[in-house]
Design an enzyme around this catalytic site. Structure first.
Site, PDB file in Angstrom:
ATOM      1  CE  LYS A 256       3.552  -2.312  -4.390  1.00 33.14           C
ATOM      2  NZ  LYS A 256       2.874  -1.943  -3.504  1.00 33.14           N
TER       3      LYS A 256
ATOM      4  CG  ASP B 155      -2.046  -1.367   1.358  1.00 32.21           C
ATOM      5  OD1 ASP B 155      -2.760  -2.233   0.355  1.00 32.21           O
ATOM      6  OD2 ASP B 155      -1.852  -2.322   2.871  1.00 32.21           O
TER       7      ASP B 155
ATOM      8  N   GLY C  24      -4.444  -4.171  -4.666  1.00 32.17           N
ATOM      9  CA  GLY C  24      -4.503  -3.323  -5.543  1.00 32.17           C
ATOM     10  C   GLY C  24      -4.082  -2.032  -5.854  1.00 32.17           C
ATOM     11  CG  HIS C  25      -0.683  -1.393  -7.333  1.00 32.69           C
ATOM     12  ND1 HIS C  25       0.274  -1.891  -9.144  1.00 32.69           N
ATOM     13  CD2 HIS C  25      -0.479  -1.998  -7.098  1.00 32.69           C
ATOM     14  CE1 HIS C  25       1.176  -3.006  -8.087  1.00 32.69           C
ATOM     15  NE2 HIS C  25       0.835  -2.717  -6.605  1.00 32.69           N
TER      16      HIS C  25
ATOM     17  CD  GLN D  22       1.031  -8.709  -2.675  1.00 30.68           C
ATOM     18  OE1 GLN D  22       1.901  -9.174  -3.341  1.00 30.68           O
ATOM     19  NE2 GLN D  22      -0.201  -9.114  -3.487  1.00 30.68           N
TER      20      GLN D  22
END
Length: 423
Positions: free
Chosen positions: A16, A13, A40-41, A224
């Site tokens: 990225k 988180d 989730g990006h 991650q």
């Protein structure tokens, strides 16, 4: 020819997706190398917030080719929804997105196994996102898994049935009450497989080798964070893949001596989702403020993130094992308004002060030792140059650089791609 690598240095988180989006214009290929749809990006631009789960974060740029590498595990059902969510932006996804045949598939029964396993652990649960990631990687290492390339075989349905039947027996073993309609889940799964097959499958290691020979620039994108690495993270409260730099080599088939820059992303503070030790975690008003101002809720799961002060012991460890060459600090704007900031510089580990990351960081063994910094009150979100930043923030940044011995090249002051200061 350039092969660079971007990864997170904390418990995920870190932001990225935003940085990949910012950097994509410098690269011909963006290649995701590990993880699954639990990651989730989040990207934000033109007033729209986008959350990507499996698709690389370069998909919104017109020229970049996006590759889902062999180290990624793909849930076709989630993937189909992701594709459908992008269609409204009139993107030519088919020409911009290609998938490794060696990437493993998440089956409906993998998700059920995940839920059954976690339920059986009671208070000892890991904090899984229940997306089937762990069981899929277990099948991969156990040499039972199904891969994207298997969908091209005539007997794919038979291979699926054999593995799904095995999973159902394993679910019974856990002896927990899991309610599900497998026939309905399988119908959805096989429909999504057909959507998956509309994209081009490649032998990604060969594709990337030829791209390097042709002088293409490649950015490897991780998911991650380093402290969730299955080998070097806070085991067993980790993910099931190698989130560190080594994972880019095994997850894409790129040789280690081809990688040049290693971009390490970290927050100006620390967050963690799920269970596991967290030495600098805050349980007071400061932690609540970080969570509220930083909107610290999972982009996929919606789970509230635990918040704490920056941990330089952990950050130096992550820099070391990844060979980080450039740092990028995210969410500096969230710390505006704190009278005092704290940074953990050492641990008291079993009564002795240490500056390295030990085998066990459970609270009974580790107490963080903090250095205090004066805070700032200016709103950073409209600032566009490093010179504009408050002197207190610059001192904070320079201290971090000195401690980890790596320069901070980007300071993010908001979620939008434009809120990015180059140093």
């Amino acid at each position: 020819m350039t092969v660079d690598l971007l990864l997170g240095l904390q418990w995920g988180d870190e932001g990225k997706g935003k940085i990949v989006d910012v950097l994509t214009s410098n690269y011909d290929i963006i290649a995701r190398f590990q993880g699954g749809p639990n990651a989730g990006h989040t990207l934000e631009f033109d007033g729209i917030k986008h959350v990507l789960r499996t698709i690389p974060s370069g998909i919104f740029h017109k020229t970049a080719v996006n590759i889902i590498g062999n180290g990624v595990v793909i849930d076709p059902v989630v993937f189909q929804k992701e594709i459908e969510g992008l269609e409204k932006f009139n993107m030519d996804i088919k020409s911009k997105l290609i998938i490794s045949r060696k990437a493993h598939l998440i089956l409906p029964t993998h998700r059920l196994l995940d839920a059954a396993s976690e339920a059986s652990k009671g208070k000892a649960k890991i904090g899984s996102t229940l997306k089937g990631i762990g069981p899929t990687y277990m099948d991969k290492t156990g040499r039972n898994g199904l891969r994207v390339g298997d969908t091209e075989l005539e007997d794919f349905a038979d291979r699926y049935r054999a593995l799904a039947d095995k999973h159902e027996e394993m679910i019974k073993f856990h002896d927990v009450n899991i309610q599900y309609n497998l026939a309905e889940m399988e119908k959805e799964f096989f429909e999504s497989i057909e959507v998956l097959k509309t994209l081009d499958f490649i032998d990604s290691e060969e594709y990337l080798a030829q791209a390097q020979k042709a002088g293409k620039s490649i950015l490897c994108e991780g998911a991650q964070g380093s402290l969730l690495d299955v080998d070097f993270g806070t085991y067993p409260f980790v993910t099931s893949s190698n989130t560190t730099a080594a994972g880019a080599c095994t997850g894409l088939g790129i040789a280690p001596n081809k990688i040049k820059e290693v971009y390490g992303i970290f927050k100006a503070y620390v967050t963690r989702v799920g269970s596991g030790p967290f030495p600098t975690e805050l349980f007071d008003e400061d932690g609540a403020t970080m969570a509220k101002v930083g909107n610290e809720f999972g982009s996929v799961t919606g789970r509230q993130r635990r918040c704490g002060w920056l941990d330089l012991v952990a950050l130096k460890y992550a820099v070391q094992i990844n060979g980080v060459t450039q740092l990028m600090m995210m969410k500096g704007d969230v710390l505006s308004g704190f009278e005092t900031l704290k940074v953990c510089t050492e641990y008291n580990y079993k009564g002795k002060n240490i500056s390295h990351f030990p085998y066990n960081i459970e609270p009974e063994n580790v107490t963080p030792i903090f250095k205090e910094f004066k805070g700032w009150h200016q709103d950073l979100t409209g600032m566009t140059t490093y010179e504009e930043l408050p002197i207190e923030l610059k001192e904070y940044i320079e201290f971090i650089e000195k401690e980890v011995e790596v320069p901070i090249k980007i300071v993010s002051v908001g979620p939008d791609r434009k809120q990015t200061i180059l140093k």
